[in-house]
Design a protein around this motif. Structure first.
Motif, short mmCIF file in Angstrom:
data_model
loop_
_atom_site.label_atom_id
_atom_site.label_comp_id
_atom_site.label_asym_id
_atom_site.label_seq_id
_atom_site.Cartn_x
_atom_site.Cartn_y
_atom_site.Cartn_z
N HIS A 1 -68.20 -48.76 -31.76
CA HIS A 1 -68.50 -48.63 -30.35
C HIS A 1 -68.07 -49.85 -29.56
N TYR A 2 -68.11 -49.70 -28.25
CA TYR A 2 -67.85 -50.82 -27.33
C TYR A 2 -68.87 -50.74 -26.20
N SER A 3 -69.03 -51.86 -25.49
CA SER A 3 -70.07 -51.99 -24.47
C SER A 3 -69.43 -52.13 -23.09
N ASP A 4 -70.29 -52.48 -22.12
CA ASP A 4 -69.79 -52.65 -20.75
C ASP A 4 -68.87 -53.85 -20.60
N ARG A 5 -68.74 -54.69 -21.64
CA ARG A 5 -67.79 -55.83 -21.54
C ARG A 5 -66.35 -55.34 -21.48
N ALA A 6 -66.10 -54.07 -21.82
CA ALA A 6 -64.75 -53.51 -21.68
C ALA A 6 -64.32 -53.52 -20.21
N ASP A 7 -65.27 -53.29 -19.29
CA ASP A 7 -64.94 -53.35 -17.85
C ASP A 7 -64.55 -54.77 -17.44
N ILE A 8 -65.16 -55.78 -18.08
CA ILE A 8 -64.83 -57.18 -17.74
C ILE A 8 -63.40 -57.49 -18.14
N ARG B 1 -58.05 -74.34 -11.21
CA ARG B 1 -58.68 -74.39 -12.53
C ARG B 1 -59.77 -73.33 -12.65
N GLU B 2 -60.50 -73.07 -11.56
CA GLU B 2 -61.57 -72.07 -11.62
C GLU B 2 -61.02 -70.67 -11.86
N PHE B 3 -59.87 -70.34 -11.21
CA PHE B 3 -59.28 -69.01 -11.38
C PHE B 3 -58.78 -68.83 -12.81
N VAL B 4 -58.09 -69.83 -13.34
CA VAL B 4 -57.60 -69.73 -14.72
C VAL B 4 -58.76 -69.61 -15.71
N GLU B 5 -59.82 -70.38 -15.47
CA GLU B 5 -60.99 -70.32 -16.36
C GLU B 5 -61.68 -68.96 -16.26
N PHE B 6 -61.76 -68.40 -15.03
CA PHE B 6 -62.39 -67.09 -14.84
C PHE B 6 -61.64 -66.02 -15.64
N ILE B 7 -60.30 -66.00 -15.54
CA ILE B 7 -59.52 -65.00 -16.27
C ILE B 7 -59.63 -65.23 -17.77
N ASP B 8 -59.64 -66.49 -18.18
CA ASP B 8 -59.77 -66.79 -19.61
C ASP B 8 -61.09 -66.26 -20.18
N LYS B 9 -62.18 -66.44 -19.42
CA LYS B 9 -63.47 -65.97 -19.91
C LYS B 9 -63.60 -64.45 -19.82
N CYS B 10 -62.84 -63.81 -18.93
CA CYS B 10 -62.85 -62.35 -18.87
C CYS B 10 -62.02 -61.73 -19.97
N LEU B 11 -61.02 -62.45 -20.46
CA LEU B 11 -60.08 -61.89 -21.43
C LEU B 11 -60.27 -62.49 -22.82
N ARG B 12 -61.50 -62.86 -23.15
CA ARG B 12 -61.78 -63.26 -24.54
C ARG B 12 -61.69 -62.02 -25.43
N LYS B 13 -60.97 -62.15 -26.53
CA LYS B 13 -60.76 -60.96 -27.37
C LYS B 13 -62.06 -60.47 -28.00
N PRO B 14 -62.91 -61.33 -28.60
CA PRO B 14 -64.22 -60.84 -29.04
C PRO B 14 -65.07 -60.49 -27.81
N ALA B 15 -65.56 -59.26 -27.78
CA ALA B 15 -66.29 -58.80 -26.59
C ALA B 15 -67.54 -59.63 -26.33
N GLU B 16 -68.20 -60.11 -27.41
CA GLU B 16 -69.44 -60.86 -27.21
C GLU B 16 -69.18 -62.23 -26.57
N GLU B 17 -67.93 -62.73 -26.61
CA GLU B 17 -67.61 -64.01 -26.00
C GLU B 17 -67.27 -63.88 -24.51
#
Length: 743
Positions: A204-211, A262-278
């Motif tokens: 299964h997958y969670s709502d982090r797929a939307d992120i 830096r904030e925009f790059v960090e925002f995308i990086d945290k949205c596109l972490r491959k492990p969903a829990e991260e």
């Protein structure tokens, strides 16, 4: 969950819960002016006017006939049920739903377009502040959905709509999941999270797929296209599942767009972490500094207005282009008809029609064409017989005169030879008149052409002079900017040098102070050590003296006690002799009492003697001790006074050293400030001189340019005068000869 029902076929409703979702009225009666504004695999979206509520709406028509009709019907039920149960400011408003034959009419509020439409119209990515504003409102909707344990599963720029009031609306819930976690493989390939792609195999997958989809949408808004857009869908899915997450591409031209923050790059990086829990949750994304960073309140409104202006420009351009094509088609048609019919109308159409809309040839200028056009129109309106029309008039006049003279000659009953001679004379006369008129016309045309050339050359010369003056001003302005930049750099260098020198001097002074303090501390420590050592030596000396004194006292005490014992022995012998004598004298019955009394007296005398000797010993010891202590105290006092004097002298010396150092530091600081001020004065003087030189150079250049331009105008006017007199004289001679020939 969508209500479940057992249906005989799609569209046939038996369950009252499902029936309550749909209206039984005819939508074509209520809605009018339907115009298609978009379509996709689901069907088409129409713009319409709601007569009942008197407002504009969007209607999504979804057909559920044909193949996979049951699946289509279930998707329709799910989307309608979903929209019927969610109400949020940033989710598209659900109006009503109708069933007409095999088509579902889903009526929603009308939005002016999607974020993807804006990017396509602008033909470039959005700015960071615009992306943050859109993501902020989108995340507000996602927080609401995720709080209801629902997953959108198709977040992308095409599903983020914008209303005319600059409100972001999340739309298209056909792929939404009514449960969390979910397992269905669904969504747009380029925006799907890795766990959604692997859901069929790994769970299964969670709502982090939307992120994840939101992070890809940010890249789409910034770069116009999502990552991997050049690949086919299957290759993109494999790449997303197996490779590292995508990142923002670097900016190629920093002059057109600044680097990503830096904030925009960090925002995308945290949205596109491959492990969903991260990955961040919707709430964490909403509170991220990139989203919470202050921005103008009208950011989205300004973006919409800019897009509308761009659409208006494109529409005007297309309209002008169509008008030009239509005019060219009409012109080609008229040219064809006139070439078949002939006549002067062709010249008039070509003159009045083609010229204003023609495209300039090589070597022509717009100003010369417009000026020539004006002069030609003035000539034609004055009736001067200019151009092809004038030549045509003169030719027709010649033919008419031939007819008149021929009629006259034939009426005189002349012979054929005389008639032919007369006709030759008349023709010769008419040719002369025609030549004279043609020369007059050519002369008039030449004069006007010369005047037009004069005006054109004057205008060109004025334009050239203005261009030279502007270029010269720009050159001087560039030099002034360069000079200002150089002066700014020199001032900055001076300030930096001053700061470095002051910093170096302060560090040097601090080091000297630390060195002097360390030296004083070492001297004080040495002095204290010396004092302690002297006092310790004196104490040891006194202790040794104190240890030597009891031995002497014991010797003297032993001598006194020895003397005391001898005295006691002597008195004891004397007492015994006296007792013997007294016993012999007194009677026997009194002897015992006498003996006892005498012994008691003897004991008292011995005790008195012992106390006298003891007091003598004690006094001797006390005298000796007092003498020793007073001497030691004197010696201790002398040593303390000596040490205190030495310490005072050391402190005075150290204080003098500190004063000398402070005076030296102040002197060096004053010297440095004077040197810096002198250097600053020289720099300011140099800057002032260079500014004066620049101003003088600007003045001299302007004077030189004005003088040169004046000379060029004078030469041009002289040339016009010479050329004008020559042409007038030659024209006058030609005119007189033509008139004489005509006469």
């Amino acid at each position: 969950m969508a209500p479940s029902a057992v249906l005989q076929k799609p569209g046939v409703i038996k369950d009252p819960v499902i029936a309550a979702l749909f209206s039984t009225k005819d939508p074509e009666v209520r809605y009018q002016d339907l115009r298609e504004i978009g379509h996709g695999s689901f069907g088409a979206v129409y713009f319409a006017y709601d007569k009942e509520n008197e407002q504009t709406v969007a209607i999504k028509k979804m057909n559920f006939s044909g193949k996979q009709a049951t699946e289509k019907w279930n998707d329709i039920l799910k989307e309608v049920s979903f929209l019927n149960t969610v109400v949020h400011r940033h989710i598209v408003d659900y109006k009503a739903c109708f069933l007409k034959e095999t088509t579902c009419w889903l009526v929603m509020e009308y939005c002016i377009g999607s974020a993807a439409d804006i990017v396509d119209v602008l033909r470039k990515g959005m700015r960071e502040v615009e992306i943050a504003a859109i993501c902020s409102q989108t995340l507000d909707a996602l927080r609401y959905l995720h709080s209801l344990k629902r997953i959108h599963r198709d977040i992308k720029a095409g599903n983020i709509l914008l209303s005319d009031q600059a409100i972001v609306k999340l739309a298209d819930f056909g792929s939404a999941s009514l449960v969390d976690p979910a397992q269905t493989f669904i969504g747009t390939p380029f925006f799907m999270a890795p766990e959604v792609i692997l859901a069929m195999d790994e769970g299964h997958y969670s709502d982090r797929a939307d992120i994840w989809s939101l992070g890809i949408t940010c890249i789409e808004l910034a770069e116009r296209r999502p990552p991997l857009f050049s690949m086919n869908a299957m290759s993109a899915l494999y790449h997303i599942a197996q490779n590292d997450p995508p990142t923002l591409s670097p900016i190629d031209d920093a002059s057109e767009q600044p680097e990503w923050s830096r904030e925009f790059v960090e925002f995308i990086d945290k949205c596109l972490r491959k492990p969903a829990e991260e990955r961040m949750s919707a709430e964490e994304c909403f509170r991220h500094p990139f989203i919470q960073k202050p921005r103008p309140s009208d950011t989205i409104q300004e973006l919409i207005q800019r897009t509308k202006n761009m659409v208006l420009e494109l529409d005007n351009f297309q309209y002008k282009k169509m008008r030009k094509l239509m005019y060219l088609d009409e012109t080609e048609g008229k040219d064809g008809s006139e070439s078949n019919g002939g006549g002067p109308a062709h010249d008039d159409l070509d003159f009045h029609g083609n010229e204003p809309h023609s495209i300039g040839r090589a070597g022509d200028s717009a100003s010369s064409r417009s000026a020539s056009l004006t002069s030609f129109r003035s000539m034609q309106s004055s009736g001067g017989g200019g151009g092809p029309a004038g030549l045509l008039v003169s030719t027709n006049l010649t033919g008419a005169m031939d007819n008149v003279h021929g009629t006259r000659l034939r009426s005189r009953n002349m012979s054929r030879g005389a008639f032919e001679n007369e006709m030759k004379g008349v023709k010769t006369h008419l040719n002369r008149v025609k030549d004279a008129r043609q020369n007059d016309f050519e002369e008039k045309l030449q004069v006007e052409l010369d005047e037009e050339v004069v005006r054109y050359r004057r205008q060109q010369l004025n334009n050239l002079h203005a261009l030279e003056e502007r270029l010269d001003d720009e050159e001087v302005n560039v030099q002034e900017r360069q000079m200002d930049t150089r002066h700014g750099l020199l001032s900055k260098q001076h300030e930096m040098t001053r700061e470095l020198e002051m910093q170096h001097l302060n560090e040097l002074h601090s080091m000297k102070k630390r060195h002097l303090e360390t030296q004083h501390e070492a001297e004080s420590a040495s002095q204290n050590e010396y004092t302690t050592r002297q006092q310790e030596e004196l104490r040891k000396k006194h202790a040794m003296q104190s240890r030597q004194q009891p031995r002497e006292l014991k010797i003297q005490e032993a001598q006194i006690r020895k003397q005391y014992r001898q005295v006691v022995k002597t008195q004891t012998r004397q007492f015994k002799l006296y007792l013997t004598q007294m016993i012999q004298v007194v009677p026997k019955d009194e002897q015992k009492e006498l003996t006892s009394r005498l012994k008691q007296d003897q004991m008292q005398k011995v005790a008195l003697l012992a106390s006298q000797y003891e007091s003598q010993i004690k006094k001797m010891v006390q005298d000796k001790t007092v003498k020793l202590e007073s001497w030691q105290e004197d010696e201790q006092r002398i040593l303390s006074e000596k040490l205190e004097k030495e310490l005072e002298e050391l402190l005075v010396y150290q204080k003098k050293q500190k004063a000398t150092l402070e005076e030296q530091i102040q002197k060096e600081r004053t010297t440095l400030e004077e040197r810096i001020n002198a250097r600053r004065a020289l720099l300011e003087q140099k800057i002032l001189e260079e500014r004066e030189q620049m101003a003088e150079m600007r003045r001299l250049k302007k004077e030189q340019i004005r003088d040169r331009h004046s000379q060029e105008r004078h030469r041009l006017e002289n040339q016009f005068v010479r050329t004008g007199s020559t042409s007038r004289s030659s024209g006058g001679a030609t005119n007189s000869s033509s008139i004489q020939m005509a006469m």
